[in-house]
Design a protein around this motif. Sequence first.
Motif, PDB file in Angstrom:
ATOM      1  N   ASN A 134       0.825  -1.206   0.000  1.00  0.00           N
ATOM      2  CA  ASN A 134       0.000   0.000   0.000  1.00  0.00           C
ATOM      3  C   ASN A 134       0.860   1.256   0.000  1.00  0.00           C
ATOM      4  OD1 ASN A 134      -2.149  -1.714   0.088  1.00  0.00           O
ATOM      5  ND2 ASN A 134      -2.684  -1.291   2.220  1.00  0.00           N
ATOM      6  N   CYS A 135       0.262   2.357  -0.460  1.00  0.00           N
ATOM      7  CA  CYS A 135       0.979   3.629  -0.571  1.00  0.00           C
ATOM      8  C   CYS A 135       1.458   4.084   0.807  1.00  0.00           C
ATOM      9  CB  CYS A 135       0.059   4.667  -1.186  1.00  0.00           C
ATOM     10  SG  CYS A 135       0.762   6.318  -1.216  1.00  0.00           S
ATOM     11  N   ARG A 136       2.696   4.558   0.863  1.00  0.00           N
ATOM     12  CA  ARG A 136       3.272   5.018   2.124  1.00  0.00           C
ATOM     13  C   ARG A 136       2.584   6.261   2.660  1.00  0.00           C
ATOM     14  NH1 ARG A 136       8.205   2.640   2.790  1.00  0.00           N
ATOM     15  NH2 ARG A 136       8.910   1.565   0.927  1.00  0.00           N
ATOM     16  N   PHE A 137       1.948   7.020   1.783  1.00  0.00           N
ATOM     17  CA  PHE A 137       1.245   8.207   2.253  1.00  0.00           C
ATOM     18  C   PHE A 137      -0.246   7.949   2.436  1.00  0.00           C
ATOM     19  CE2 PHE A 137      -1.094  12.114   0.679  1.00  0.00           C
ATOM     20  CZ  PHE A 137      -1.248  12.653   1.950  1.00  0.00           C
ATOM     21  N   CYS A 138      -0.957   7.569   1.372  1.00  0.00           N
ATOM     22  CA  CYS A 138      -2.431   7.551   1.459  1.00  0.00           C
ATOM     23  C   CYS A 138      -2.995   6.159   1.697  1.00  0.00           C
ATOM     24  CB  CYS A 138      -3.033   8.185   0.212  1.00  0.00           C
ATOM     25  SG  CYS A 138      -2.991   7.120  -1.234  1.00  0.00           S
ATOM     26  N   ASN A 139      -2.123   5.147   1.719  1.00  0.00           N
ATOM     27  CA  ASN A 139      -2.533   3.788   2.037  1.00  0.00           C
ATOM     28  C   ASN A 139      -3.364   3.091   0.952  1.00  0.00           C
ATOM     29  OD1 ASN A 139      -2.008   1.786   3.943  1.00  0.00           O
ATOM     30  ND2 ASN A 139      -4.097   1.928   4.762  1.00  0.00           N
ATOM     31  N   VAL A 199       3.976   3.801  -8.717  1.00  0.00           N
ATOM     32  CA  VAL A 199       3.321   5.102  -8.598  1.00  0.00           C
ATOM     33  C   VAL A 199       1.895   4.862  -8.103  1.00  0.00           C
ATOM     34  CG1 VAL A 199       2.721   5.146 -11.090  1.00  0.00           C
ATOM     35  CG2 VAL A 199       2.714   7.270  -9.751  1.00  0.00           C
ATOM     36  N   CYS A 200       1.488   5.633  -7.104  1.00  0.00           N
ATOM     37  CA  CYS A 200       0.152   5.476  -6.515  1.00  0.00           C
ATOM     38  C   CYS A 200      -0.897   6.135  -7.412  1.00  0.00           C
ATOM     39  CB  CYS A 200       0.142   6.116  -5.119  1.00  0.00           C
ATOM     40  SG  CYS A 200      -1.499   6.139  -4.356  1.00  0.00           S
ATOM     41  N   ASP A 201      -1.958   5.403  -7.711  1.00  0.00           N
ATOM     42  CA  ASP A 201      -3.026   5.940  -8.579  1.00  0.00           C
ATOM     43  C   ASP A 201      -3.803   7.053  -7.895  1.00  0.00           C
ATOM     44  OD1 ASP A 201      -2.447   4.089 -10.510  1.00  0.00           O
ATOM     45  OD2 ASP A 201      -3.875   2.615  -9.731  1.00  0.00           O
ATOM     46  N   ASN A 202      -3.775   7.062  -6.578  1.00  0.00           N
ATOM     47  CA  ASN A 202      -4.580   8.038  -5.845  1.00  0.00           C
ATOM     48  C   ASN A 202      -3.840   9.351  -5.595  1.00  0.00           C
ATOM     49  OD1 ASN A 202      -6.813   8.984  -4.210  1.00  0.00           O
ATOM     50  ND2 ASN A 202      -5.480   8.595  -2.454  1.00  0.00           N
ATOM     51  N   CYS A 203      -2.612   9.286  -5.085  1.00  0.00           N
ATOM     52  CA  CYS A 203      -1.888  10.521  -4.733  1.00  0.00           C
ATOM     53  C   CYS A 203      -0.661  10.763  -5.603  1.00  0.00           C
ATOM     54  CB  CYS A 203      -1.490  10.497  -3.254  1.00  0.00           C
ATOM     55  SG  CYS A 203      -0.149   9.349  -2.876  1.00  0.00           S
ATOM     56  N   GLN A 204      -0.359   9.820  -6.509  1.00  0.00           N
ATOM     57  CA  GLN A 204       0.786   9.919  -7.434  1.00  0.00           C
ATOM     58  C   GLN A 204       2.143   9.942  -6.728  1.00  0.00           C
ATOM     59  OE1 GLN A 204      -2.221  11.328  -8.531  1.00  0.00           O
ATOM     60  NE2 GLN A 204      -2.229   9.615  -9.956  1.00  0.00           N
TER      61      GLN A 204
HETATM   62 ZN   LIG Z   1      -0.983   7.272  -2.416  1.00  0.00          ZN
END
Ligand SMILES: [Zn+2]
Length: 410
Positions: A2-7, A45-50
């Motif tokens: 999962n994304c380190r920032f937005c999960n 690359v995170c689809d939500n927060c990039q």
């Molecule tokens: Zn993210």
Amino acid sequence: MNCRFCNSELHHVFADLDYAPISNAMLTNEQLNEPELYFPLKTFVCDNCQLVQIDEMQKADQIFDADYTYFSSYSSSWLQHAKRYVEMMIGRFGFSSDSQVIEIASNDGYLLQYFKEAGVPVLGVEPTANTAEAAIDKGIPTIVDFFSTTFAQTQLVEKEIKGDLILGNNVLAHVPDINDFVGGMKTALKDGGIITMEFPHLLKLVEECQFDTIYHEHFSYLSLYTVSKIFNSHGLELFDVEQLQTHGGSLRIFAKHAADTSKTISPNVQELLETEMMAGIADSNYYADFQGRIDEIKYSALEFLIQQKRAGKKVAAYGAASKGNTFLNYCGIKGSDLIRFVVDASPHKQNKHLPGSHIGVVSEEQIREHKPDYVIIFPWNLTSEISSQLDYIREWDGKFVVFIPELREF
Ligand SMILES: [Zn+2]
């Protein structure tokens, strides 16, 4: 993962550089007889927060061990950069003997020494013991630890230390838990305080195909767009940004508490956000062809090196650091047949071997002695500095080579 920032769950690979050893794990002669650890080197690359980020891997304390060999003060251009920053900050914000400056990842005191000279109280936080010792020897108070929210609470706030300025150069992108790190800065910042952070700009990485800036210690690849989201989520707000030439194109952000209305927000912030949006930074397609561009660089570099080998030319390289290691490992270069040796100015690296490729690191005298036909410059961001320093290779018609953003000999 999962994304380190937005999960959010991560689906899209940005760059897959296969397996590589930890890039600062230089090897001694004895260690060449031992097995070597390789880890996957893959970014998403995170689809939500990039947020572009590296795959999960070993804990940071295994990377930054006591043998860490990078001493910032060995780079004269980096010292100049630090000095100019300190002069600018004192001039713009009026830091004085009443202020407290806290630097995270303060290394050997390369920057805080200039605040100290100006009479501004300083405190360094540095996880690597040998660089911290060098700072303490210079009279710069330094705590040997990783910065985190818990650290900010127990080592700073509970000891009545808060920063009028909290700064960090090339650390925001290097922390595994970016939420905990930014939250810690929020905790340790005085009400009217300022945070500045410098980090390589993702926009430049993509535009100039700087894939060799990807290595295990570098967890996040940051745009203003994503950093702004991260800071906002912790009650912090960006009020200015500068674009710097360092590391092939970096950003220096200025942040404050969101509730602090004493500072005006510079139009620089909105302008750069718009530039990033125009480039497509919030769109997954922007990241899609990166791997293919990396592969092209690899093929042209290997073609060049094999061609020189067959022609009987001597090739050496300059710069025993992360960029060169990522490059050599991704190209699959091993041993000294294609590249005879790598020169580095730091005595801590000389007489050791690069991780993975095992190419020997030597001092600059070896260039004069062996007169290579080509000298590869691995830190392409320092091309002009290094080529003028080694200009004497022209005496035997030697040439310089850089591989990024594309092969160029001159
Ligand atoms: Zn993210």
